[in-house]
Design a protein around this motif. Structure first.
Motif, mmCIF file in Angstrom:
data_model
loop_
_atom_site.group_PDB
_atom_site.id
_atom_site.type_symbol
_atom_site.label_atom_id
_atom_site.label_comp_id
_atom_site.label_asym_id
_atom_site.label_seq_id
_atom_site.Cartn_x
_atom_site.Cartn_y
_atom_site.Cartn_z
ATOM 1 N N ASN A 80 0.795 -1.191 0.047
ATOM 2 C CA ASN A 80 -0.026 0.045 -0.149
ATOM 3 C C ASN A 80 0.886 1.278 -0.015
ATOM 4 O O ASN A 80 0.446 2.182 -0.664
ATOM 5 N N GLU A 81 1.923 1.138 0.744
ATOM 6 C CA GLU A 81 3.009 2.296 0.915
ATOM 7 C C GLU A 81 3.550 2.424 -0.568
ATOM 8 O O GLU A 81 3.542 3.845 -1.060
ATOM 9 N N TYR A 82 3.857 1.594 -1.185
ATOM 10 C CA TYR A 82 4.359 1.444 -2.411
ATOM 11 C C TYR A 82 3.564 1.922 -3.587
ATOM 12 O O TYR A 82 3.858 2.945 -4.406
ATOM 13 N N THR A 83 2.135 1.606 -3.508
ATOM 14 C CA THR A 83 1.345 2.108 -4.710
ATOM 15 C C THR A 83 1.100 3.566 -4.407
ATOM 16 O O THR A 83 1.047 4.410 -5.475
ATOM 17 N N LYS A 84 0.961 4.000 -3.118
ATOM 18 C CA LYS A 84 0.607 5.471 -2.856
ATOM 19 C C LYS A 84 1.723 6.349 -3.358
ATOM 20 O O LYS A 84 1.605 7.188 -3.869
ATOM 21 N N LYS A 85 3.141 5.552 -2.942
ATOM 22 C CA LYS A 85 3.994 6.545 -3.177
ATOM 23 C C LYS A 85 4.238 6.613 -4.609
ATOM 24 O O LYS A 85 4.720 7.649 -5.517
ATOM 25 N N THR A 86 4.042 5.597 -5.677
ATOM 26 C CA THR A 86 4.389 5.452 -6.760
ATOM 27 C C THR A 86 3.286 6.345 -7.701
ATOM 28 O O THR A 86 3.632 7.156 -8.527
ATOM 29 N N GLU A 87 2.142 6.243 -7.378
ATOM 30 C CA GLU A 87 0.972 7.149 -7.602
ATOM 31 C C GLU A 87 1.310 8.536 -7.562
ATOM 32 O O GLU A 87 1.024 9.272 -8.380
ATOM 33 N N GLU A 88 1.613 8.956 -6.372
ATOM 34 C CA GLU A 88 2.015 10.374 -6.147
ATOM 35 C C GLU A 88 3.165 11.047 -6.959
ATOM 36 O O GLU A 88 3.062 12.183 -7.445
ATOM 37 N N PHE A 89 4.126 10.141 -7.142
ATOM 38 C CA PHE A 89 5.224 10.230 -7.778
ATOM 39 C C PHE A 89 5.047 10.555 -9.435
ATOM 40 O O PHE A 89 4.978 11.545 -10.219
ATOM 41 N N LEU A 90 3.914 9.643 -10.071
ATOM 42 C CA LEU A 90 3.567 9.911 -11.377
ATOM 43 C C LEU A 90 2.715 11.013 -11.459
ATOM 44 O O LEU A 90 2.889 12.045 -12.365
ATOM 45 N N GLU A 91 1.703 11.297 -10.590
ATOM 46 C CA GLU A 91 0.997 12.584 -10.549
ATOM 47 C C GLU A 91 1.603 13.829 -10.525
ATOM 48 O O GLU A 91 1.349 14.537 -11.210
#
Length: 160
Positions: free
Chosen positions: A53-64
């Motif tokens: 969940n942390e990875y998904t959130k971090k990756t989505e924030e990075f991309l956005e």
């Protein structure tokens, strides 16, 4: 404004982001932080879910965040609406990359692959083997290993 054109601008920016070193570094830094937790077993630890969940959130924030920096003339919400409408076709490889971000099985495999690579490097060092990156040409592009050997060693003359 043509919606196809707007979608293409976002998709091209996203494609650029996922192939750049900064994205790879973000993933590697994350793997480095957590790879020791993962084990190559069928049963998953509860801790994996929190890390995923942390990875998904971090990756989505990075991309956005990177999309917002690159595509300033349109709102990111427009892109999300276009994706939800499913009227636009995205490059299959890019789509796979984006779907992988939200897939636990792929995430776990990424973590295990990172762990294996770390373990293999340690074993190589213990055996006295030096692991180094591929050589680069004058432009900074990786040189194919066969090309390097061909150019670096002359027949019957040893190293240059």
């Amino acid at each position: 404004m043509n919606f196809d054109y707007k979608f293409d601008i976002f998709a091209d920016a996203l494609q650029s982001i996922v192939i750049e070193e900064e994205f790879e570094k973000m993933q590697n830094d994350f793997c480095e932080k957590y790879y020791k937790v993962f084990e190559d077993k069928d049963e998953n630890k509860l801790e994996y879910t929190k890390i995923f969940n942390e990875y998904t959130k971090k990756t989505e924030e990075f991309l956005e965040n990177n999309l917002k920096k690159r595509v300033t003339q349109y709102k990111i919400d427009d892109f999300y609406k276009m994706l939800e409408s499913k009227k636009f076709k995205m490059d299959e490889q890019l789509l796979d990359t984006l779907l992988d971000i939200s897939d636990f099985t792929n995430f776990k495999e990424m973590m295990l692959n990172y762990k294996r690579s770390k373990t293999n490097k340690k074993k190589a060092v213990q055996l006295g083997v030096h692991v180094q990156k591929a050589p680069k040409d004058k432009t900074g592009k990786n040189i194919d290993s066969f090309e390097f050997l061909e150019n670096h060693f002359k027949k019957d003359k040893g190293p240059k």
